[in-house]
Design a protein around this motif. Structure first.
Motif, short mmCIF file in Angstrom:
data_model
loop_
_atom_site.label_atom_id
_atom_site.label_comp_id
_atom_site.label_asym_id
_atom_site.label_seq_id
_atom_site.Cartn_x
_atom_site.Cartn_y
_atom_site.Cartn_z
N ASN A 57 0.83 -1.21 0.00
CA ASN A 57 0.00 0.00 0.00
C ASN A 57 0.87 1.26 0.00
N TYR A 73 -3.31 9.17 -13.79
CA TYR A 73 -4.51 8.40 -14.18
C TYR A 73 -4.15 7.41 -15.26
N VAL A 131 -4.92 -2.55 -16.36
CA VAL A 131 -5.49 -1.62 -15.39
C VAL A 131 -6.64 -0.85 -16.06
N GLN A 153 -8.83 4.84 -14.63
CA GLN A 153 -9.10 5.35 -13.28
C GLN A 153 -8.00 6.32 -12.88
N VAL A 163 -5.12 7.38 -10.21
CA VAL A 163 -4.20 6.59 -9.39
C VAL A 163 -3.19 7.50 -8.69
N ASP A 174 -4.55 2.71 -5.52
CA ASP A 174 -5.91 3.22 -5.59
C ASP A 174 -6.03 4.47 -4.70
N GLN A 176 -8.56 5.82 -3.27
CA GLN A 176 -9.47 5.67 -2.13
C GLN A 176 -8.87 4.72 -1.08
N THR A 177 -8.58 3.49 -1.49
CA THR A 177 -8.13 2.49 -0.51
C THR A 177 -6.63 2.59 -0.24
N GLU A 178 -5.90 3.23 -1.12
CA GLU A 178 -4.43 3.32 -1.08
C GLU A 178 -3.76 1.94 -1.20
N GLU A 179 -4.53 0.94 -1.66
CA GLU A 179 -3.96 -0.39 -1.90
C GLU A 179 -3.29 -0.40 -3.28
N ARG A 180 -2.32 -1.30 -3.42
CA ARG A 180 -1.59 -1.43 -4.69
C ARG A 180 -2.51 -1.92 -5.80
N ILE A 181 -2.36 -1.36 -6.97
CA ILE A 181 -3.08 -1.83 -8.16
C ILE A 181 -2.09 -2.65 -8.99
#
Ligand code: ADP
Ligand code: MG
Length: 365
Positions: free
Chosen positions: A238, A256, A275, A278, A280, A355, A357-362
């Motif tokens: 993250n 983005y 991907v 979105q 990013v 991401d 919002q979640t700050e998780e890795r894409i």
């Protein structure tokens, strides 16, 4: 001795009038520390590192969850029977006692069948002092020692009872930069020689990365990621972990993805296969830039700092969250003096997307 933390949680009442009623200092920790390894607990101040150590050694009782040393459930075992050596954040040596007496001190209170004769105590103190290379200084008082030597006395004192587990809470924070380096190598050596399972707490990512077999990155009482230092650096789960590890820090851009291309500003800087379109967070490690006059990514050049082996290109970009963009490149490269802008190609393995919002890795394919 293998250590297992199982759903370990510690809540403290929050004494301040505002905010939630409780502080969750350690939130549902579950992980295993393999026998004989050195684990770094890493995170900013207040993330629950000291609380975790206090739970492991029995100074604090968990709100819920369990702790195992090997196959023994030690959750309810009192501190003095856990066989833990502890070097506290502000290790205090007894100023009126000699080094020998300081190291011997934990042995003097042993009772019953653990009780040792004076000779045995001295032999054990001698042995511990050899491990930390303090022979010859045994008759000195703490005030007659350097900071690094005092630190080694504290470690010898923690080792003298031949603990099953060694806990070190920010043991280097009182030392100056050079001594910190030396002492952390020393700790690594002592740990290897004794093979004692060790937990090393620090807020300094470089320190944790350099000596740990495995790091546990924490934030606000929650584990963010566990792994070998290089693994965590190369594959952060993250945004927090990506930002917390590495010096100079990772460069963070608003970007983005459109048509499987990563855009920063209006430049398509890298492929982003798989991907969806979105926004990013696009993050780039300083070593992820390659100078390339035809490269897709341009920044406004501020300056160049020479560091010997490498040079640090300092630049700015309107989409960058950091004050400056920092690129570390080999000093074989030449940057044109007086140039207004600089162009880069990006190294795909050194670019991570998150991401917003979640700050998780894409994941990029
Ligand atoms: P770290 O060692 O990572 O700096 P700590 O484990 O000392 O963090 O603290 C974690 C959180 O728990 C902090 O928010 C701290 O204020 C809180 N805390 C720690 N000890 C107590 C206590 N005895 N009573 C109330 N809150 C505490
Ligand atoms: Mg602490």
């Amino acid at each position: 001795m293998k250590i297992v933390l199982q759903n370990l949680t510690k809540k403290f009442p929050n004494r301040s009038k505002t905010g939630p009623k409780e502080v969750v200092a350690v939130n549902d920790f579950t992980f295993e520390i393999p026998d004989g390894k050195l684990i770094g607990l890493l995170g900013p101040s207040g993330c629950g590192k000291s609380t975790t150590l206090n739970l492991l050694c029995g100074l604090e009782k968990p709100t819920s969850g369990s702790i195992f040393f090997g196959d023994d459930d030690v959750t309810k075992v009192p501190a003095e029977r856990r066989g833990v050596g502890f070097v506290f954040q502000n290790y205090a040596l007894y100023p009126h006692l000699s080094v020998r007496q300081n190291i011997r001190f934990p042995l003097e209170n042993l009772k019953g069948d653990q009780k040792l004769s004076k000779q045995e105590m001295n032999a054990r103190a001698e042995e511990a002092s050899k491990l930390v290379q303090l022979e010859g200084l045994m008759e000195r008082k703490p005030s007659e020692l350097s900071g690094g030597q005092q630190q080694r006395v504290a470690i010898a004192r923690a080792l003298v009872k031949t603990p099953r587990v060694l806990l070190l809470d920010e043991p280097l924070s009182n030392l100056d930069a050079r001594l910190r380096l030396q002492t952390r190598e020393e700790i690594r050596r002592i740990q290897r020689e004794t093979g004692v399972t060790t937990i090393f707490v620090t807020h300094d990512q470089e320190e944790a990365m350099s000596i740990s077999d495995m790091i546990v990155v924490m934030r606000d009482g929650v584990i963010q990621q566990i792994g070998q230092p290089q693994e965590v650096y190369d594959e952060p789960d993250n945004l927090f972990v990506a930002k917390f590890l590495g010096t100079p820090p990772i460069n963070v851009f608003k970007g983005y993805v459109k048509g499987e291309k990563l855009f920063i500003g209006d430049e398509a800087v890298l492929d982003a296969k798989g991907v969806a379109d979105q926004e990013v967070w696009a993050t780039i490690r300083p070593e992820g830039f390659e100078l390339d006059e035809n490269g897709p990514f341009s920044c406004a050049l501020t300056g160049v700092e020479v560091m010997g082996r490498d040079i640090s290109v300092v630049a700015t970009h309107p989409q960058c969250e950091n004050v400056t963009v920092r690129a570390i490149i080999s000093s074989r490269n030449k940057v044109a003096v007086g140039a207004q802008s600089v162009r880069f190609t990006l190294v795909p393995e050194k670019v991570f997307l998150f991401d917003p919002q979640t700050e998780e890795r894409i994941c990029v394919q």
